[in-house]
Design an enzyme around this catalytic site. Structure first.
Site, PDB file in Angstrom:
ATOM      1  N   SER A 137       0.848  -1.197   0.000  1.00  0.00           N
ATOM      2  CA  SER A 137       0.000   0.000   0.000  1.00  0.00           C
ATOM      3  C   SER A 137       0.877   1.237   0.000  1.00  0.00           C
ATOM      4  CB  SER A 137      -0.862  -0.004   1.264  1.00  0.00           C
ATOM      5  OG  SER A 137      -1.464   1.268   1.438  1.00  0.00           O
ATOM      6  N   TYR A 153      -0.898  -0.679  10.497  1.00  0.00           N
ATOM      7  CA  TYR A 153      -1.094  -0.970   9.070  1.00  0.00           C
ATOM      8  C   TYR A 153       0.072  -0.439   8.242  1.00  0.00           C
ATOM      9  CZ  TYR A 153      -3.351  -1.284   4.487  1.00  0.00           C
ATOM     10  OH  TYR A 153      -3.645  -1.575   3.166  1.00  0.00           O
TER      11      TYR A 153
HETATM   12  N1  LIG Z   1      -8.902  -1.253  -0.528  1.00  0.00           N
HETATM   13  C1  LIG Z   1      -7.894  -0.395  -0.607  1.00  0.00           C
HETATM   14  O1  LIG Z   1      -8.104   0.827  -0.818  1.00  0.00           O
HETATM   15  C2  LIG Z   1      -6.477  -0.867  -0.461  1.00  0.00           C
HETATM   16  C3  LIG Z   1      -5.458   0.073  -0.628  1.00  0.00           C
HETATM   17  C4  LIG Z   1      -4.131  -0.322  -0.516  1.00  0.00           C
HETATM   18  C5  LIG Z   1      -3.845  -1.662  -0.274  1.00  0.00           C
HETATM   19  N2  LIG Z   1      -4.867  -2.573  -0.104  1.00  0.00           N
HETATM   20  C6  LIG Z   1      -4.484  -3.966   0.175  1.00  0.00           C
HETATM   21  O2  LIG Z   1      -5.138  -4.825  -0.744  1.00  0.00           O
HETATM   22  C7  LIG Z   1      -5.374  -6.110  -0.126  1.00  0.00           C
HETATM   23  C8  LIG Z   1      -6.846  -6.471  -0.292  1.00  0.00           C
HETATM   24  O3  LIG Z   1      -7.607  -5.457   0.312  1.00  0.00           O
HETATM   25  P1  LIG Z   1      -9.190  -5.320   0.134  1.00  0.00           P
HETATM   26  O4  LIG Z   1      -9.484  -3.874   0.054  1.00  0.00           O
HETATM   27  O5  LIG Z   1      -9.650  -6.241  -0.925  1.00  0.00           O
HETATM   28  O6  LIG Z   1      -9.658  -5.846   1.575  1.00  0.00           O
HETATM   29  P2  LIG Z   1     -10.997  -6.568   2.035  1.00  0.00           P
HETATM   30  O7  LIG Z   1     -12.122  -6.218   1.142  1.00  0.00           O
HETATM   31  O8  LIG Z   1     -11.118  -6.266   3.496  1.00  0.00           O
HETATM   32  O9  LIG Z   1     -10.659  -8.114   1.824  1.00  0.00           O
HETATM   33  C9  LIG Z   1      -9.616  -8.679   2.559  1.00  0.00           C
HETATM   34  C10 LIG Z   1      -9.427 -10.122   2.140  1.00  0.00           C
HETATM   35  O10 LIG Z   1      -8.348 -10.656   2.932  1.00  0.00           O
HETATM   36  C11 LIG Z   1      -8.815 -11.819   3.584  1.00  0.00           C
HETATM   37  N3  LIG Z   1      -8.150 -12.051   4.865  1.00  0.00           N
HETATM   38  C12 LIG Z   1      -7.984 -11.197   5.901  1.00  0.00           C
HETATM   39  N4  LIG Z   1      -7.339 -11.817   6.910  1.00  0.00           N
HETATM   40  C13 LIG Z   1      -7.097 -13.088   6.491  1.00  0.00           C
HETATM   41  C14 LIG Z   1      -6.482 -14.204   7.067  1.00  0.00           C
HETATM   42  N5  LIG Z   1      -5.959 -14.172   8.302  1.00  0.00           N
HETATM   43  N6  LIG Z   1      -6.381 -15.353   6.339  1.00  0.00           N
HETATM   44  C15 LIG Z   1      -6.895 -15.417   5.096  1.00  0.00           C
HETATM   45  N7  LIG Z   1      -7.508 -14.398   4.493  1.00  0.00           N
HETATM   46  C16 LIG Z   1      -7.610 -13.245   5.183  1.00  0.00           C
HETATM   47  C17 LIG Z   1     -10.312 -11.596   3.783  1.00  0.00           C
HETATM   48  O11 LIG Z   1     -10.954 -12.829   4.056  1.00  0.00           O
HETATM   49  P3  LIG Z   1     -12.304 -12.899   4.985  1.00  0.00           P
HETATM   50  O12 LIG Z   1     -13.454 -12.605   4.060  1.00  0.00           O
HETATM   51  O13 LIG Z   1     -12.295 -14.310   5.495  1.00  0.00           O
HETATM   52  O14 LIG Z   1     -12.161 -11.881   6.071  1.00  0.00           O
HETATM   53  C18 LIG Z   1     -10.651 -10.996   2.433  1.00  0.00           C
HETATM   54  O15 LIG Z   1     -10.755 -12.000   1.466  1.00  0.00           O
HETATM   55  C19 LIG Z   1      -4.931  -5.967   1.329  1.00  0.00           C
HETATM   56  O16 LIG Z   1      -3.649  -6.494   1.488  1.00  0.00           O
HETATM   57  C20 LIG Z   1      -4.920  -4.462   1.545  1.00  0.00           C
HETATM   58  O17 LIG Z   1      -4.033  -4.080   2.568  1.00  0.00           O
HETATM   59  C21 LIG Z   1      -6.165  -2.211  -0.199  1.00  0.00           C
END
Ligand SMILES: NC(=O)c1ccc[n+]([C@@H]2O[C@H](COP(=O)([O-])OP(=O)(O)OC[C@H]3O[C@@H](n4cnc5c(N)ncnc54)[C@H](OP(=O)(O)O)[C@@H]3O)[C@@H](O)[C@H]2O)c1
Length: 229
Positions: A137, A153
């Site tokens: 990120s 984070y």
């Molecule tokens: N959204 C943004 O703006 C943004 C920006 C920068 C970086 N990111 C990065 O992009 C990635 C995905 O983010 P997102 O926005 O898609 O998040 P999200 O919608 O909250 O989804 C997170 C995913 O990670 C899984 N997860 C969390 N903890 C886990 C664990 N212990 N074991 C296995 N799976 C786990 C969740 O599974 P469950 O459904 O079981 O909880 C879900 O599938 C992350 O690494 C985040 O830091 C996101």
């Protein structure tokens, strides 16, 4: 382009789910990691192409080892590992944050991708073009640390970036490439409704890093372009 075997962690929702959809649509075999296998099965069933749900709680060493054995037995190799699963908890800065909360974030965002990479590197070495993509990120960029807040984070992603650099360097004599990326601010459960990007855009760079004919190693990307650490 020949079909690849690609593992995506946290593939059941958000950016991970869209990465799985894009890769399967391109004809690759996608292992959709989900800590709740039932959710993974439901999501995989809705996708076109070869999407195989696999049980993976990334903070559980047993799940990682079982999956590595399963992939070895079934495919004998892995072409791409996408360390996408992540959590964002709490907004406090370094001065006030609860260190136990930081440890919980580090377990999922930093140690888990590290452990998974270690477990999968032997399988990635069996690929003619092994790749690791670490979903980082911009909040972990060096300069953004000066903004304060979100200490757990931010520092988990700064650490993931540092891991990317060192691992890429250690693997430079092999065919395995390691890169980090930022998806931008994406409308997901984590990013919230106010984010300025749809999941398709957030997933694009991961799909590109997984499938482009040639990519460098040890770099940090957003929108398919290198960005600073
Ligand atoms: N959204 C943004 O703006 C943004 C920006 C920068 C970086 N990111 C990065 O992009 C990635 C995905 O983010 P997102 O926005 O898609 O998040 P999200 O919608 O909250 O989804 C997170 C995913 O990670 C899984 N997860 C969390 N903890 C886990 C664990 N212990 N074991 C296995 N799976 C786990 C969740 O599974 P469950 O459904 O079981 O909880 C879900 O599938 C992350 O690494 C985040 O830091 C996101």
């Amino acid at each position: 382009m020949s079909a690849k075997i690609i593992l995506v962690t946290g593939g059941n929702r958000g950016i991970g789910r869209e990465i799985c959809r894009q890769l399967a649509a391109l004809g690759h075999t996608v292992l959709l990691g989900s800590r709740d296998l039932k959710k993974g099965e439901q999501v995989a069933a809705e996708m076109e192409g070869e999407v195989l749900p696999v049980k993976l709680e990334v903070a559980k060493e047993e799940d990682i080892n079982n999956l590595a054995t399963h992939i070895k037995d079934k495919f004998g190799k892995l072409d791409v590992l996408i360390n996408n699963a992540g959590i964002l908890v709490g907004q406090k800065g370094t001065v006030d944050v609860d260190i136990d909360e930081v440890k919980r974030i580090m377990e999922v965002n930093f140690y888990a991708p590290w452990r998974l990479s270690q477990a999968m590197i032997p399988l990635l070495k069996n690929s003619p073009d092994g790749r690791i993509v670490n979903m980082s990120s911009g909040m972990g960029e060096w300069d953004s640390l000066r903004l304060g807040n979100y200490a757990g984070y931010r520092l988990s992603k700064t650490s993931l970036n540092a891991l990317t650099v060192q691992m890429a360097s250690e693997l430079s004599g092999t065919k395995v490439k390691v890169n980090a990326m930022c998806p931008g601010w994406v409308k997901t459960d984590m990013g919230g409704a106010g984010a300025d990007r749809q999941v398709e855009e957030g997933a694009d760079t991961a799909t590109w890093l997984a499938t482009a004919d040639t990519i460098p190693s040890g770099k940090f990307f957003r929108d398919r372009k290198e960005i600073s650490w």
